[in-house]
Design a protein around this motif. Structure first.
Motif, short mmCIF file in Angstrom:
data_model
loop_
_atom_site.label_atom_id
_atom_site.label_comp_id
_atom_site.label_asym_id
_atom_site.label_seq_id
_atom_site.Cartn_x
_atom_site.Cartn_y
_atom_site.Cartn_z
N ASP A 190 0.56 -1.32 -0.25
CA ASP A 190 0.10 0.08 -0.18
C ASP A 190 0.85 1.48 -0.49
O ASP A 190 0.89 2.08 -0.79
CB ASP A 190 -0.94 0.08 1.22
CG ASP A 190 -1.62 -1.34 0.97
OD1 ASP A 190 -2.63 -1.38 -0.04
OD2 ASP A 190 -1.91 -1.57 2.08
N ASP A 191 2.14 1.16 0.77
CA ASP A 191 2.92 2.68 0.85
C ASP A 191 3.85 1.96 0.19
O ASP A 191 4.29 0.71 0.55
CB ASP A 191 3.35 3.13 1.93
CG ASP A 191 1.25 3.63 2.49
OD1 ASP A 191 1.12 4.90 1.45
OD2 ASP A 191 0.75 3.18 3.10
N ALA A 192 5.06 2.71 0.39
CA ALA A 192 6.72 2.37 0.28
C ALA A 192 7.54 3.15 1.18
O ALA A 192 7.32 4.42 0.45
CB ALA A 192 7.11 2.12 -1.14
N VAL A 193 8.44 2.89 1.56
CA VAL A 193 9.99 3.77 1.77
C VAL A 193 11.17 3.73 1.23
O VAL A 193 11.72 2.31 1.50
CB VAL A 193 9.91 3.42 3.04
CG1 VAL A 193 11.14 5.04 3.80
CG2 VAL A 193 8.73 4.53 3.79
N TYR A 194 11.61 3.92 0.68
CA TYR A 194 13.14 3.49 0.36
C TYR A 194 14.59 3.87 0.51
O TYR A 194 14.17 5.01 1.92
CB TYR A 194 13.19 4.78 -1.06
CG TYR A 194 12.57 3.98 -1.89
CD1 TYR A 194 11.98 2.30 -3.00
CD2 TYR A 194 10.79 4.72 -3.12
CE1 TYR A 194 10.78 2.38 -3.56
CE2 TYR A 194 9.94 4.21 -3.26
CZ TYR A 194 9.92 3.13 -3.88
OH TYR A 194 8.87 2.54 -4.51
N ILE A 195 15.30 3.05 0.95
CA ILE A 195 16.10 3.30 1.62
C ILE A 195 17.66 4.60 0.92
O ILE A 195 18.24 4.56 2.17
CB ILE A 195 16.79 1.98 2.37
CG1 ILE A 195 17.37 1.29 1.28
CG2 ILE A 195 15.89 1.30 2.88
CD1 ILE A 195 17.95 -0.26 1.81
N ARG A 196 17.10 3.74 0.01
CA ARG A 196 18.37 5.34 -0.82
C ARG A 196 19.94 4.59 -0.81
O ARG A 196 20.42 5.89 -1.41
CB ARG A 196 18.33 5.83 -0.16
CG ARG A 196 16.90 6.92 -0.44
CD ARG A 196 16.97 8.68 -0.08
NE ARG A 196 15.66 9.61 0.25
CZ ARG A 196 15.13 10.19 0.36
NH1 ARG A 196 17.23 10.47 1.19
NH2 ARG A 196 13.68 10.70 0.31
N ALA A 197 20.52 3.20 -0.73
CA ALA A 197 21.31 3.16 -0.54
C ALA A 197 22.15 2.95 -2.11
O ALA A 197 23.45 2.74 -1.98
CB ALA A 197 21.47 1.95 -0.21
N GLY A 198 21.42 2.71 -3.13
CA GLY A 198 21.96 2.69 -4.09
C GLY A 198 22.24 1.71 -4.63
O GLY A 198 22.26 0.14 -3.30
N PRO A 199 22.45 1.29 -5.33
CA PRO A 199 23.05 -0.50 -6.06
C PRO A 199 24.25 -1.25 -5.04
O PRO A 199 24.93 -0.74 -4.62
CB PRO A 199 23.81 -0.67 -7.11
CG PRO A 199 24.01 1.03 -7.65
CD PRO A 199 24.03 1.61 -6.64
N GLU A 200 23.40 -2.73 -5.33
CA GLU A 200 25.08 -3.30 -3.64
C GLU A 200 24.51 -4.43 -4.53
O GLU A 200 23.69 -5.29 -4.98
CB GLU A 200 24.22 -3.45 -2.60
CG GLU A 200 25.12 -4.40 -1.48
CD GLU A 200 24.20 -4.55 -0.23
OE1 GLU A 200 24.83 -3.70 0.84
OE2 GLU A 200 23.51 -4.95 0.05
N VAL A 201 26.18 -4.48 -4.93
CA VAL A 201 26.51 -5.95 -5.65
C VAL A 201 26.78 -6.69 -4.62
O VAL A 201 26.69 -8.61 -5.24
CB VAL A 201 27.37 -5.51 -6.79
CG1 VAL A 201 28.25 -6.61 -7.87
CG2 VAL A 201 26.79 -4.64 -7.79
N GLY A 202 27.64 -7.16 -4.18
CA GLY A 202 27.97 -7.63 -3.21
C GLY A 202 26.81 -8.93 -2.46
O GLY A 202 26.28 -8.22 -2.02
N VAL A 203 27.43 -10.13 -2.46
CA VAL A 203 26.22 -11.44 -1.92
C VAL A 203 25.99 -10.43 -0.78
O VAL A 203 24.61 -10.42 -0.45
CB VAL A 203 26.59 -12.55 -2.13
CG1 VAL A 203 25.74 -13.55 -1.11
CG2 VAL A 203 26.53 -12.77 -3.91
#
Length: 602
Positions: A381-394
């Motif tokens: 219903d709603d979303a909040v984004y953490i804005r961390a940018g792309p993370e590739v490391g597993v």
């Protein structure tokens, strides 16, 4: 949990497919393959092993302006050349790559074999090209045959297919992520944006039931019945360089070091006049909420523990539930329940299933995620984004920090709204010190002794991590990081639980990493001393003037800060310990065995 890519446009596709697979390798790396269509047949090249082995196995990249690619994390069948994707029909005219699980593949395979189809692999995927091939015999078009094929499948899938003699890529999605990339001269399909971020930042996030046809000069999206569907075009605000390794040896180390900037992005604009200001969630948003349930897996679960504990401290009824256990552990759920899905990718299968279940029972849902346009963000219903940018490391690092901070802010928004709740007494101090957190993380990164301690304790038999309150979730996360990338035995415990069993395992070969947050640290200190009395070396993770430093055998320093943020500074130190230990042991840090980044299968 595989990575797929497709491309059609001008010029040869092979190099683009291979680079896309390299960018997706965090999704799976036990085999890889590509298929290219060049007007003289579908050419398939695949092998077990990493993408680098596939590239080495190609004396020359095959020519052709369209193709598909795949990097695999095994679910059905071991990682062999035969089980690598793409898979084809008996004649080799149809090639398919697939992410997901086809639950009825055994029945379909038996039926196809009874009609003369020959199979070469143990995978569930191989039924798909055979189905498409068979339906092409009676369907008006290949697109119609693809629709018939996917209508036959049960389970989850993101599929891309090419067919001999046809200048088109066919794709479909149900339960597994698939995103369309739009460039001036070419189109892309992939499991995740980093696959084609070097080429375009214009994307369409496809939804369940979408069927896509890409042609050299156009694309179209329809539903399973062939009705046209309109999907919005979004611009991804990630810098392509953020998805690369740069001068670092490992993505994980780059992502640990990028936490100051990631946290700055997380915090920006979310504190106004000493109060929390979350976009789209103004005061009163949660006035009808009585109970909050956090659902998550793995590292996200540890971040969710932060939210649960802060909400309870604020007088709000809250619980954190492992998403895979939601069906049996949720208890009563109704319209006064808020189910908060914490998921870095927004595509975690167990977490999606949990919030769908919660929604079906009447709960309101909220996604806390890193990816705009992800399934969780769209369905909640709603979303909040953490804005961390792309993370590739597993092994997740910066996303844990950004999740915990975002959830801490969310808890204060909730506490101000929910009847009976109240923000923390010192919330203004908490928010003021939050703005110093990026600089404090930078101090830890610049002065850490983690490498020295990792070397000192490298030959230990086990590694224990303990903490109390918010420090407990950090202890669990520290242990998870250590076991993920070092392959050594590590466990996290609530400080007071050490003497209720785990103390029997403590020897002089069991270093104890004790997390001190500055709030109610007595239990952690007492239990660390008890372990020390049994021979265990104790490492205190705390500010320089903390009383624990005097009794510990070693010390990892963190700056003085509010107790809510101290655990996150301790976590950075523990991330560095894990990283350096794994590096000294020669482990494949970014690609730990048996693990993949985005768990899109249950």
């Amino acid at each position: 949990m595989c990575g797929i890519i497709a491309r059609i446009g001008r010029g040869d596709a092979a190099d683009t497919l291979l680079s896309g697979l390299e960018n997706l390798e965090y999704r799976g790396y036990d085999s890889a393959g590509i298929a290219v269509q060049n007007g003289s047949g579908v050419k398939v090249h695949k092998c077990s092993g990493e993408v680098s082995e596939l590239k080495a196995d190609l004396p020359k990249a095959p020519s052709g302006n369209m193709g598909i690619g795949h990097t695999r994390w095994s679910t059905h069948g071991p990682p062999t050349d035969e089980n690598a994707h793409p898979h084809t029909d008996t004649a080799g005219d149809v090639a398919v790559v697939h992410n997901g699980v086809i639950e009825n593949y055994e029945v379909l395979k038996a039926e196809l074999q009874s009609r003369g189809h020959e199979f070469e692999s143990d995978t569930d995927t191989e039924v798909i090209p055979h189905l498409i091939d068979e339906y092409r015999e009676t369907a008006a078009t290949t697109e119609a045959a693809v629709r018939q094929a996917v209508a036959t499948l049960e389970g989850s899938y993101a599929i891309a297919a090419i067919v001999d003699g046809e200048e088109a890529v066919y794709a479909a999605r149900q339960g597994s992520p698939l995103v369309l990339g739009i460039d001036a001269d070419e189109w892309y399909l992939a499991s995740d944006v980093p696959a084609f971020l070097d080429h375009t930042d214009e994307v369409i996030y496809l939804e369940d039931g979408d069927v896509v046809v890409l042609e050299p000069d156009a694309y179209r999206i329809t539903d399973r019945d062939g009705n046209p569907v309109t999907r919005s075009v979004d611009t991804v605000d990630w810098d392509p360089e953020d998805a690369g390794k740069g001068e670092y040896d490992h993505y994980m180390r780059k992502e640990i070091d990028s936490q100051p900037s990631a946290l700055s992005n997380t915090i920006e604009g979310r504190i106004e006049d000493g109060e929390v200001a979350l976009e789209g969630l103004p005061a009163g948003t949660f006035a009808d909420v009585e109970t909050v349930q956090f659902v998550a897996c793995g590292t996200s679960y540890h971040a969710a523990m932060y939210g649960e504990q802060l909400l309870k401290a604020a007088g709000v009824h809250a619980q954190v539930i492992r998403a895979s256990e939601y069906d049996s552990m949720a208890g009563p759920v109704d319209e006064t329940t808020l189910a908060v899905a914490v998921t870095q990718s927004g595509e975690t299968a167990d977490t999606l299933d949990a919030i769908r279940t919660a929604s079906g029972r009447g709960a309101r849902t909220l996604a806390v995620t890193n990816v705009v346009g992800s399934t969780a963000a769209r369905e909640a219903d709603d979303a909040v984004y953490i804005r961390a940018g792309p993370e590739v490391g597993v092994a997740a690092t910066k996303t844990y920090s950004s999740q915990a901070v975002t959830l801490a802010l969310l808890t204060q928004r909730l506490a101000a709204d929910v009847s009976g709740g109240a923000t923390l007494e010192d919330v203004e101090t908490m928010l003021a010190t939050l703005e110093d957190l990026p600089d404090h993380v930078e101090e830890v990164l610049e002065a850490s002794r983690a490498e020295t301690l990792a070397r000192e304790f490298l030959d230990s038999r086990s590694y224990f991590f303990i903490g109390h309150g918010l420090g407990y979730s950090v202890a669990l996360e520290g242990a998870l990081k250590f076991k993920e990338i070092t392959y050594e035995h590590a466990e996290g415990f609530a400080s007071g639980e050490l003497k209720h069993g785990p103390l029997a395992l403590v020897t002089d070969e069991t270093p104890i990493f004790a997390v001190f947050t500055g709030h109610d640290d007595g239990k952690t200190k007492t239990n660390a001393i008890e372990a020390q009395a049994r021979g265990a070396p104790v490492v205190a993770v705390c500010p320089d003037d903390h009383p624990a430093v005097e009794v510990a055998d070693a010390h990892l320093s963190i700056p003085e800060t509010h107790p809510v943020w101290a655990g996150l500074l301790a976590n950075v130190q523990l991330q560095l310990v894990s990283y350096h230990a794994a590096d000294l042991l020669g482990r494949p840090i970014d690609k730990p065995r048996n693990l993949a980044k985005s768990v899109t299968v249950e």
